[in-house]
Design an enzyme around this catalytic site. Sequence first.
Site, PDB file in Angstrom:
ATOM      1  N   GLU A  13       0.958  -1.281  -0.088  1.00 28.66           N
ATOM      2  CA  GLU A  13       0.218  -0.217  -0.043  1.00 28.66           C
ATOM      3  C   GLU A  13       0.959   0.777   0.059  1.00 28.66           C
ATOM      4  O   GLU A  13       0.931   2.128  -0.421  1.00 28.66           O
ATOM      5  CB  GLU A  13      -1.240   0.147   1.257  1.00 28.66           C
ATOM      6  N   ASP A  39      -2.681  -2.670   3.404  1.00 24.27           N
ATOM      7  CA  ASP A  39      -3.425  -3.277   4.708  1.00 24.27           C
ATOM      8  C   ASP A  39      -4.312  -3.882   4.454  1.00 24.27           C
ATOM      9  O   ASP A  39      -5.486  -4.064   4.295  1.00 24.27           O
ATOM     10  CB  ASP A  39      -3.889  -1.614   5.147  1.00 24.27           C
ATOM     11  N   TYR A  42      -1.133  -4.228  13.719  1.00 20.68           N
ATOM     12  CA  TYR A  42      -2.391  -4.000  12.774  1.00 20.68           C
ATOM     13  C   TYR A  42      -3.180  -3.058  13.272  1.00 20.68           C
ATOM     14  O   TYR A  42      -3.823  -3.576  14.499  1.00 20.68           O
ATOM     15  CB  TYR A  42      -2.975  -4.719  12.161  1.00 20.68           C
TER      16      TYR A  42
END
Length: 846
Positions: free
Chosen positions: A47, A145, A364
């Site tokens: 990303e 992501d 995350y």
Amino acid sequence: MEIMMATTTKATKTAATKTTAAKKTTTKAATKTAKAPVEGKTLIIAEKPSVALDLVRVLGQKSFKNEKTHYESDTTIVSHAIGHLVEIADPKEIDEKYKKWEMSTLPMLPKEFPLVATPATRGQLSALSKLIKRKDVTTIVNACDAGREGELIFFYILQYVLKGKFTGKTIKRLWMQSMTPAAIKEAFENMRDGAEMENLKAAALCRSEADWLIGMNGSRGLTAYNSSMGGFQVTPCGRVQTPTLAIIVNREEERLQFVPQKFWTVEAEFDNDGSQYQGKWFVADGKDKQKQIFDEKKVKEILKKCKGKTGTVEETSAPSLQKCGPLYDLTTLQREANNRFGFSAKTTLSIAQALYERHKATTYPRTDSRCLPEDYVAPVKATLSKIEGPLSKFAETALKNNWVVKTPKVFDNSKISDHFAIIPTGVMPTGLTEAEQKIFTMICQRFIAVFFPPAKYENTTRVTTVEGETFITEGKVLIDPGFKAVYGKDSDEESNIPALKGKSAKTVALEEKEDFTKPPAHYTESTLLSMMESAGKLVEDEELRDAMKERGLGTPATRAAIIEKLVSDKYVVRDGKDMIPTAKAFDLIKVLKAMDIEALTSPELTGNWEYKMEQIEKGKETREKFMEGIVDMTRTMVKNIKGFKEESTTGEAPFSPVNGKKVFETVSRYTTEDGIVIRKMIGGKRLTPEEITELLTNRKIGPLTGFRSKRGAEFSAVVIINDENKIEFVFDEKPEEVEVGAEVGKSPVDGSTMYETMTGYVSDSYLKKEPSGITLPKILLGKEIPLDEIKKMLAGEKTSLLKGFRSNKTHRTFDAYLYLDKSGKLKFDFPPREFKPRRFGKKKDA
């Protein structure tokens, strides 16, 4: 081969859970001896550039050549997006007829949603396009992501480049829970098939297309409606943004309609055989203790009959426990950071992303889960063993005492979707900013504390009964800090209740305190995030709020951006921690409610859409059915906007007539029969019917507080109806323009007469522009100064204690006395700090 991208339908599957199916699709690309598929090259798309570099380092950086837009080895190419490289086209790029924002072109319901390149990143998109189209690239890996937006970014790029023709391309998904080398290797070893991601892709497309349909049609429709009254008044709205704004406006309406009630409390000081303690009058009301008295006569009776009397004392003690809260998801992390440090949701998300992506220190962040996988006990112990610094001793304690066990509060597969809770990775970062260190410490503290036992308290309740009236004294002693030790609490916390000596106590002092009931508080980002999480419902209980999260407004990943959009669109201003709606916000929500557009005013309805998208991710709802509902709502919304006429809401105002003229009211304004128009919101402040009446009667009112500038700054002003029957603000007046009223005293500086004006008080010498002239405001720092207090200052005295000044710098309220110095300037005199009785109880060891 057609691209397939979706989530697993099993909520318990995570990157940390290895299933048989996952093993079948395993690739060894992450090991140092990793080999890409033998048939052609593998293109990995991250990303961001930084993530691409992390992947290359894990794959073996020496084998890669660094090109300008990508890295390439004999078997593998690693490149990247820069966020969203592709987006749905603007209406004017879809059809010529949409170039003008006209009501006649609505609703816009394209059969397909054409994609266009984001202008700022065309270069990288062009580079990716060449790589994707290369004939030797046979496998493409989505390493964006691991979530809905990452899926959308990747799919839109491939759709834009390949136009749906994916023949000869195999799609894989790299699903990373953290950015440590070990986690990246594990993700490579458990790479998912593109087919597994089909449902997630469907939900991502629903989100994107629903936002386009509601946002574009709503914004254009409302802009056309508002511009029909003159000018071009852009009125942005959104599927999640506007219902969130409705929550804020509804709270402000509650505050405006709130009528304060005066009440009293009675506090007593008792002597128990030489020991003093305080008690507050109360009466038991079921489980509640009512301490407010709304009858002043009752207060006087209590003071009279209890003064100097001796009463009986009863005391009970009971243990209580306080458990540590669950691990953090993004929303609870944002809420707590706002409460503790004043960080905005956007700031906290940015920091959490940096800790995950740049420092590799946490997992995350864009997660809605507060649990870990059930097979994650061993990794947790390994991570705890790597904690360094002041918290390391607590991590060691948890390990030494075998407190890390598989409990449902921490380890629960049923409460995990794509990601688990935010926890440390075991990497101890260096060079953190102060803000990053605060958030990292919060995450580490919660990660350790969740395994500690509850804090144990001894709660003491003492009830003193004097002449039939009861007074309560409550104390709390921390016996065992449990998890609170991780946060710096110890077991020597003291109680403010001295030990009881005998069963009687004499009333040595009584004091009544006057106060007023308070309106509901403004939303802060913390409380707004909580309301968004539970779709506009006030839910304090953490477990119940957790159960409602699936029906919340937006997702943890998008809520910060929604709040920022409300600010940038000038619907909300930040005032310290408070989120204050502007006049523009009131106008929008009032009109939408009058139009009966539930899609843009109902948080619960919008929350249900989010829930349905979650169901699409799990394979329990279809994309087609969801989008049919969105199209129907779009048609209804446009129909209601087109058919709405504000005149249809016209009625005679309840306070009409004024000065013999009828006053008519619509949803947003008042209009008199002789043509004076007054909007209900002026300068960010809603005028009450009484204020409107005074303004129409005297053609002026004020000064009033609570107005706000376009930048959000609060100000006070006089409002007048000028000679052209237009509304106008009047601020400090120039000497030559001042219209003086009654005399109020003499200037203490030169003895000249002081006069009242619209905005304050001026001396005759001020009007003559003499150096000794003085001027005093009627309102200072949001506090109106009564005329009696002005007269005290003019007589050389200090005012009474004035409560409710508001600092321009800190936005906090404070109390102070006022006086005039020798030059006639206003000065503050602050009361001494309130005396706090010394605390009794256990003493700390020397």
